[in-house]
Design an enzyme around this catalytic site. Structure first.
Site, PDB file in Angstrom:
ATOM      1  CG  HIS A   1      -1.819   1.171   1.302  1.00 46.54           C
ATOM      2  ND1 HIS A   1      -3.058   1.147   0.705  1.00 46.54           N
ATOM      3  CD2 HIS A   1      -1.679   2.412   1.837  1.00 46.54           C
ATOM      4  CE1 HIS A   1      -3.647   2.309   0.891  1.00 46.54           C
ATOM      5  NE2 HIS A   1      -2.832   3.101   1.571  1.00 46.54           N
TER       6      HIS A   1
ATOM      7  CG  ASP B   1     -11.334   4.093   5.587  1.00 49.04           C
ATOM      8  OD1 ASP B   1     -10.806   4.928   6.336  1.00 49.04           O
ATOM      9  OD2 ASP B   1     -11.066   3.995   4.382  1.00 49.04           O
TER      10      ASP B   1
ATOM     11  NE  ARG C   1      -9.377  11.128   8.915  1.00 47.41           N
ATOM     12  CZ  ARG C   1      -8.539  10.304   8.262  1.00 47.41           C
ATOM     13  NH1 ARG C   1      -8.944   9.141   7.814  1.00 47.41           N
ATOM     14  NH2 ARG C   1      -7.294  10.646   8.070  1.00 47.41           N
TER      15      ARG C   1
ATOM     16  CB  SER D   1      -7.918   5.542   7.361  1.00 49.09           C
ATOM     17  OG  SER D   1      -8.192   5.556   5.993  1.00 49.09           O
TER      18      SER D   1
HETATM   19  N1  URA Z   1      -5.041   7.158   2.814  1.00 46.93           N
HETATM   20  C1  URA Z   1      -6.049   6.504   3.421  1.00 46.93           C
HETATM   21  O1  URA Z   1      -6.490   5.463   2.975  1.00 46.93           O
HETATM   22  N2  URA Z   1      -6.554   7.040   4.557  1.00 46.93           N
HETATM   23  C2  URA Z   1      -6.097   8.187   5.098  1.00 46.93           C
HETATM   24  O2  URA Z   1      -6.590   8.594   6.105  1.00 46.93           O
HETATM   25  C3  URA Z   1      -5.055   8.863   4.431  1.00 46.93           C
HETATM   26  C4  URA Z   1      -4.542   8.307   3.290  1.00 46.93           C
END
Ligand code: URA
Length: 433
Positions: free
Chosen positions: A82, A161, A168, A183
């Protein structure tokens, strides 16, 4: 339990219990807790932070808010990678086939681009015919057959999320380490892989602007991933310059193919070697140096490129393009941006360069926007390069001629020149296990 008391407790700097965190995530996912209370709690977390136990509880609650991928029908070492997001970041297209060529099982779900950053799913869709939605049985069968499948996020994965991230984004609470960490890791846990490699970016194009901030985030994510039973490693890398030279969907596929062919831009190639070696080392316990050698071997003997072609074919895409990227469809217009002064490129504002590419049609402002897969930018010069007046800084590609002027203006605003050669940028700061 009342949401009001939970907000107040966090506002006063106290530690929330696992039960309180579960109450919040369950209630918010079901729509029983309104956005205004959730945003108040996010702001309290933003200011007061969270302990390690709280962050783990939040991550697990978010991971379990929806479906959890069960990869138990895939024997072997599953691995996921990721990136915290960036411009020109096409590393998944390169490291996933390398890892699969080395025997790792890559069952990966990726996202789409939004704003100035790109997404792997859009890049893959720029290959005509490529399907990013596969029924779960096909997805598992493909990974068992060829070791690799990359698809879009499907089903009901981490709905908490999805809601919280959108909230957010509009309440100025993105840049909080426990919120970012929970997240990202919740999605990786729900994705099901046993091994997780995180590319934590820092710099102008990233959420974390300094290596110190990125290190702090990386440590928290590695800690939660390991506590949740996944072998987690983080690589802290530079996002002060766009990665590689190509920005835009099919352009990035073309550059990925260049790297898998043994060429490509030095920074992109090196970062991919580091990430793929970290994935291999995590799966099979090999030393980092041996892992690097293995990675270079499958690039040089063509096995990694063949693996990408196998995946493209298996998912309905035109495999011929992987061996003949010159046949990708081209934009109607190309335009060269010329340097107006001579000097060294001192800095490139990566975010602005991403916006300049988006303006050409390569990205979307809103989720519903459609994108032009061919549009984007090929950089002629990068940070540290010397440019003489009139030289080509970059070439813009688009089907919409009227977008060129604004894109050029944004691109030029992103560059700072100097008479002094700037210090060479560090590409990889640290690997944290
Ligand atoms: N990438 C994500 O998946 N979540 C975040 O909060 C910031 C970057």
């Amino acid at each position: 339990m009342r949401m009001y008391d939970i907000i107040q407790k966090k506002r006063n700097g106290n530690e929330l219990t696992k039960e309180e965190i579960n109450f919040f995530i369950e209630g918010y996912t079901k729509g029983e807790i309104p956005d205004y209370q959730a945003s108040a709690l996010c702001m309290a977390i933003y200011f007061n932070g969270m302990t390690s136990d709280e962050t783990v509880a939040l991550t697990l609650a978010m991971a379990h808010s929806g479906d959890m991928m069960d990869l138990s029908s895939i024997p072997g070492e599953t691995v996921d990678k990721h990136s915290t997001g960036g411009v020109g970041d096409k590393t998944t297209l390169i490291v996933a086939p390398i890892a699969a060529a080395l025997g790792c099982k890559v069952a990966k779900m990726s996202g789409r681009g939004l704003g100035h950053t790109g997404g792997t799913v859009d890049k893959l869709e720029s290959i005509p015919g490529f399907k990013v939605e596969l029924p779960p049985d096909f997805f598992f069968a493909q990974v068992n057959a060829i070791g690799l499948s990359v698809i879009g996020q499907s089903g009901n994965l981490t709905p908490a999320d999805k809601k919280l991230y959108a909230l957010r984004d509009v309440t100025a609470t993105v840049e909080s380490i426990p919120l970012i960490a929970s997240s990202i890791i919740s999605k990786k846990l729900a994705g099901g892989s046993k091994n997780i490699v995180l590319d934590v970016k820092c710099g102008s194009g990233a959420f974390m602007k300094t290596p110190e901030a990125a290190r702090e985030l990386a440590k928290v994510m590695v800690d939660i991933g390991n506590k949740a039973g996944r072998k987690t490693t983080a690589v802290i890398t530079n996002m002060d310059i766009p990665l590689g030279k190509y920005i835009g969907n099919s352009l990035e596929v073309i550059e990925a193919i260049e790297v898998l062919n043994g060429g490509g831009c030095k920074d992109l190639r090196e970062l991919c070697i580091v990430l793929a070696a970290t994935m291999y080392s995590s799966c099979f316990g090999a030393s980092y140096e041996d892992s690097r050698a293995k990675v270079i071997e499958v690039i040089e003997n063509g096995e990694a490129l063949n693996k990408l072609a196998e995946m493209v074919k298996a998912q309905g895409g035109d495999k011929g393009l992987i061996f003949h990227p010159e046949n990708f469809e081209k934009s109607r217009y190309s335009y060269e941006i010329k340097a107006k002064t001579s000097g060294y490129i001192e800095k490139m504002d990566t975010e602005k360069i991403g916006i300049s590419s988006s303006l050409l049609g390569a990205g979307r402002e809103k989720k519903e926007d459609s994108i032009d897969y061919k549009a984007g930018i090929i950089l002629g010069k990068k940070t540290g390069d010397y440019v003489t007046e009139g030289e080509t800084l970059a070439t813009l590609f688009t089907d919409k001629e009227e977008r060129i002027e604004k894109s050029e203006k944004t691109f030029l605003e992103a560059l700072t020149f100097s008479d002094i050669k700037p210090k060479e940028e560090i590409l990889v700061y640290e690997i944290i296990k």
